[in-house]
Design a protein around this motif. Structure first.
Motif, PDB file in Angstrom:
ATOM      1  N   LEU A   1       0.824  -1.310  -0.047  1.00  0.00           N
ATOM      2  CA  LEU A   1       0.069   0.031   0.033  1.00  0.00           C
ATOM      3  C   LEU A   1       0.732   1.284   0.279  1.00  0.00           C
ATOM      4  N   LEU A   2       2.042   1.070   0.794  1.00  0.00           N
ATOM      5  CA  LEU A   2       2.728   2.508   0.903  1.00  0.00           C
ATOM      6  C   LEU A   2       4.250   2.158   0.756  1.00  0.00           C
ATOM      7  N   GLU A   3       5.295   2.964   0.560  1.00  0.00           N
ATOM      8  CA  GLU A   3       6.670   2.773   0.578  1.00  0.00           C
ATOM      9  C   GLU A   3       7.436   3.875   1.382  1.00  0.00           C
ATOM     10  N   VAL A   4       8.285   3.228   1.864  1.00  0.00           N
ATOM     11  CA  VAL A   4       9.261   4.175   2.672  1.00  0.00           C
ATOM     12  C   VAL A   4      10.419   4.891   2.056  1.00  0.00           C
ATOM     13  N   ASN A   5      10.639   6.224   1.968  1.00  0.00           N
ATOM     14  CA  ASN A   5      11.466   6.850   1.011  1.00  0.00           C
ATOM     15  C   ASN A   5      12.772   6.965   1.855  1.00  0.00           C
TER      16      ASN A   5
END
Length: 528
Positions: free
Chosen positions: A89-93
């Protein structure tokens, strides 16, 4: 001279000159390497991605028992495979912030107990099915199932209910958790059609590449997904991943041009590899740590004194110097360091103390029989050498540490999380809650030290719902001390991620979240 430098920069960015030659020419003009690299990086990004080509990776840490099921991905190869064909769902930068992926936005209730994730429209699975909120809901429910053996199960146990509301998935928690969005970036939580319930090993996702063929522990091939929703990613025509567990063979494949990228470059050869024409060695510090793990519930490691005797018997400064050779830092027998938000810098650093180790060993009542440490270089680069240093420093404390070298193949299925004392590694997690929930919560499936501490569990639950930053930091500090002083983790060093990369590969970015640009080298890079 300014126009000439611009010419050199554009020529190199376009692939007409090697990076090494560019640095040589700019150096002759009085420009330092840092400035020259910065100029080249800006020129490469300005030139934009080039489509096409076959990216080939040589990867360590794969084995013949590997599965395509994201739930049980447990090594670098399975992680990289998931990253190619699937998305969360999301991604860490790189800076620790979050980017939307299959969730285009998210929001929470004021008490951080209810979270809503709006699912992106117009996304298609590789089998032609359109992504829906139901697919997301079913995926999260599957990983919440106690029978799934999911590596994300530790972070999913705090969920009370998962439901669908139109285009959104609503997650109701048993207790507030300000870090829930970070947990949704876990690489095990790759969204699959129907949640992957029918066939979790199908390798069908929404990623930039379609899985074409695979042979576990040997090779994986992918082709570009023509219907991929994000035009800024997935630039290669195809991707090949070869499992090359032998360090020498992996580096040789890079030098001969058989592959373009290799992971887990040993610090002892990094300098030499970086001097090879056409190759750059990339390193970035982060949350990764090399460890020795003891099962707290298994004799003789069920003795707190024995566990701490072994911790004081490690000369971690010597290990960092001789094993990491500058590519890392000293660890403190806890899985977090200063790269984590809310890390407590005031926690005292544990030092090598053979006298204290000897005293604790004596008080443990151990019978003097050999203490068996199982090790293979599959655990981490230089693991056998590190274990030998450990054996020598323990000997000075009168502790009879005996090494049992085992095969690389099958290490992660037959030794890790099964044998009571072995070498291992963790790439870390974006936030402390996720790291502790994954591997130190009593009920966590990946609790590889068998650390079961009611006070720790209570503090973890309290920290999840604590919205005051100062109070939360204090809770994490107390948890770190419990792991350090009561647990079975020996964490002598935090390692840099070191990778060898052909100068043909452009778009590389420093990302200390996980190895290989957080696994995104296949989707974010391109050829010159």
């Amino acid at each position: 001279m300014s126009d000439y430098i611009k010419y050199l920069t554009k020529l190199t960015a376009a692939g007409g000159m090697s990076r090494r030659e560019f640095l040589g020419r700019t150096s002759a003009l009085g420009i330092g390497a840092v400035t020259a690299n910065s100029m080249l990086g800006r020129a490469v990004m300005a030139a934009g991605p080039v489509k096409g080509g076959v990216l080939k990776l040589g990867l360590a840490a794969g084995q013949s028992t590997d599965s395509l099921d994201p739930a049980i991905a447990a090594n670098t190869v399975t992680f990289m495979v998931q990253r190619a064909w699937a998305e969360a769902l999301l991604e860490v930068n790189p800076d620790g912030s979050l980017s939307p992926r299959l969730a285009e936005s998210y929001e929470s209730s004021p008490d951080a107990k209810t979270w809503s994730f709006k699912i992106r429209k117009g996304v298609e699975f590789h089998n032609g099915k359109t992504l829906t909120a139901e697919d997301v809901s079913e995926t999260l429910l599957r990983h919440s199932d106690e029978n799934s053996k999911s590596g994300a199960l530790g972070v999913m146990r705090g969920i009370e209910k998962i439901s669908v509301d139109g285009d959104s998935v609503v997650v109701d928690l048993k207790a507030p958790n300000a870090d829930l969005p970070y947990l949704m970036s876990d690489f095990h939580l790759m969204i699959q059609p129907g949640g992957g319930r029918e066939n979790p090993n199908a390798g069908i996702g929404t990623g930039a590449y379609k899985l074409v063929e695979h042979e576990a522990g040997v090779r994986y091939t992918f082709e570009r997904n023509p219907n991929y929703w994000d035009s800024e990613r997935g630039h290669f025509e195809s991707v090949e991943m070869a499992v090359i567990n032998d360090d020498t063979a992996r580096n040789s494949a890079l030098q001969s041009g058989q592959v373009h990228v290799v992971n887990r470059v040993s610090p002892k050869v990094a300098g030499l590899l970086g001097r090879v024409p056409g190759i750059s060695v990339k390193n970035v510090s982060g949350r990764g740590h090399y460890v020795f793990i003891m099962h707290c519930d298994t004799a003789p490691f069920n003795s707190r004194d024995l566990r701490n005797a072994l911790k004081y018997a490690v000369n971690r400064e010597e290990m960092v110097e001789k094993i990491l050779r500058g590519y890392g830092s000293v660890g403190n027998d806890m899985p977090v360091n200063s790269t984590y938000p809310l890390f407590d810098e005031t926690i005292p650093q544990r030092q090598y103390d053979p006298e204290k180790a000897a005293s604790l060993y004596k008080s443990s009542g151990h019978d003097g029989s050999p203490i068996i440490l199982e090790v293979a270089d599959a655990a981490f680069p230089g693991a056998v050498d590190a274990a030998q240093l450990f054996q020598q420093s323990a000997k000075a404390a009168g502790i009879p540490l005996e090494l049992k070298r085992v095969p690389d193949d099958g290490y992660w299925s037959d030794v890790w999380n099964k044998k009571p004392f072995c070498a291992s590694y963790w790439d870390g997690r974006p936030v402390q809650d996720q790291m502790y929930s994954t591997a130190y919560l009593s009920t966590a499936d990946w609790n590889d030290t068998r650390f079961k501490n009611e006070k720790f569990d209570s503090l973890l639950r309290e920290a999840k719902g604590e919205l005051d930053t100062a109070k939360r930091k204090a809770l994490y500090s107390e948890m770190g001390m419990l792991v350090r002083d009561e647990g079975g983790l020996i964490a002598p060093m935090f390692n840099d991620f070191i990778e060898g990369v052909s100068d043909k590969v452009q778009g590389w970015e420093k990302n200390g979240v996980f190895q290989l640009m957080n696994g995104l080298v296949t989707t974010k890079c391109w050829f010159a």
